[in-house]
Design a protein around this motif. Structure first.
Motif, mmCIF file in Angstrom:
data_model
loop_
_atom_site.group_PDB
_atom_site.id
_atom_site.type_symbol
_atom_site.label_atom_id
_atom_site.label_comp_id
_atom_site.label_asym_id
_atom_site.label_seq_id
_atom_site.Cartn_x
_atom_site.Cartn_y
_atom_site.Cartn_z
ATOM 1 N N TRP A 196 -5.758 -7.703 -4.092
ATOM 2 C CA TRP A 196 -5.315 -7.473 -5.124
ATOM 3 C C TRP A 196 -4.083 -9.152 -5.374
ATOM 4 N N CYS A 240 -1.352 -0.571 -3.683
ATOM 5 C CA CYS A 240 -2.843 -0.375 -3.287
ATOM 6 C C CYS A 240 -3.291 0.428 -2.613
ATOM 7 N N PRO A 241 -5.076 0.618 -2.770
ATOM 8 C CA PRO A 241 -4.691 1.749 -1.566
ATOM 9 C C PRO A 241 -4.366 1.307 -0.364
ATOM 10 N N LYS A 242 -4.453 2.477 0.668
ATOM 11 C CA LYS A 242 -4.588 2.154 2.127
ATOM 12 C C LYS A 242 -5.526 2.030 3.005
ATOM 13 N N GLU A 243 -5.766 0.166 2.442
ATOM 14 C CA GLU A 243 -7.001 0.218 3.961
ATOM 15 C C GLU A 243 -6.323 -1.010 3.272
ATOM 16 N N ALA A 299 -6.108 -4.797 0.983
ATOM 17 C CA ALA A 299 -6.173 -4.118 0.156
ATOM 18 C C ALA A 299 -4.643 -4.703 -1.048
ATOM 19 N N ASN A 343 0.538 -1.205 0.120
ATOM 20 C CA ASN A 343 -0.008 0.469 0.233
ATOM 21 C C ASN A 343 1.109 1.515 -0.009
#
Length: 152
Positions: A64, A54-57, A60, A37
Motif C-alpha cells: 500500500w 490493509c489485509p492481514k497478508e 500488504a 494490518n
C-alpha cells in the motif's frame, strides 16, 4: 504544488514515535497516515490523520505504501526491503531511530539483514537491540524535524 504527507509503517513503530508524529503533524497541519494490518491507537489525532488498514497478508502494508506514496512524502519504516524499494523511487525514507535511508547506505543494510536471517536460520544467536531509548527518539525527532521542514 502537492503538500507533504507522512506515511508510517505503523505495525512496529514505537508508541513514543507515533504520539510525537500525531502531535507534530497536527501542529504543522501535515497529513499523517498510519498504515498497518490492524487498527493502531491514535489518541489525540486531528483531522489531518487517517488510518489505512490493509489485509492481514504478508507485505500488504508495504505494498500500500509503495503504491500510494507521492513526491513530497516522508515515509517512516523499520522495513529494510521496503526502504530499498522506496529509495529506488527517490522518496525520503527514515526509520524510527533517525537514520535516513539512501542509495549509499541501503545496500549495506540489506546485506546485514540477510546475514542476520541466515544466522538465525542456523540457530546462531544474533544480538538483539535493546529497548527503544530516549536517545534514539531524540535523534529521530531531530532528523524528522529537519526533513519535514524541507518539504513543508
Amino acid at each position: 504544488m502537492k503538500s507533504a504527507r507522512v506515511l508510517v509503517d505503523a505495525d512496529s513503530c514505537p508508541l513514543l514515535v507515533r504520539k510525537y508524529l500525531i502531535s507534530y503533524t497536527k501542529k504543522l497541519n501535515v497529513e499523517l497516515i498510519f498504515v498497518a494490518n490492524k487498527n493502531i491507537p491514535s489518541d489525540g489525532a486531528g483531522k489531518n490523520f487517517s488510518m489505512q488498514i490493509c489485509p492481514k497478508e504478508s507485505g500488504a502494508a508495504d505494498k500500500w505504501i509503495l503504491e500510494n506514496c507521492a513526491e513530497y512524502d516522508v515515509i517512516v519504516t523499520r522495513d529494510i526491503p521496503l526502504a530499498a524499494a522506496l529509495i529506488g523511487k527517490c522518496f525520503c525514507v527514515m526509520n524510527d531511530r533517525g537514520t535516513v535511508f539512501c542509495a549509499e547506505n541501503i545496500g549495506r543494510r540489506l546485506k546485514e539483514r540477510e546475514l542476520g536471517m541466515q544466522m538465525s536460520e542456523l540457530g546462531i544467536g544474533t544480538k538483539r537491540r535493546s529497548a527503544y531509548s530516549k536517545k534514539e527518539f531524540a535523534e529521530f525527532a531531530k532528523t524528522f524535524d529537519r526533513k519535514i521542514h524541507k518539504l513543508v
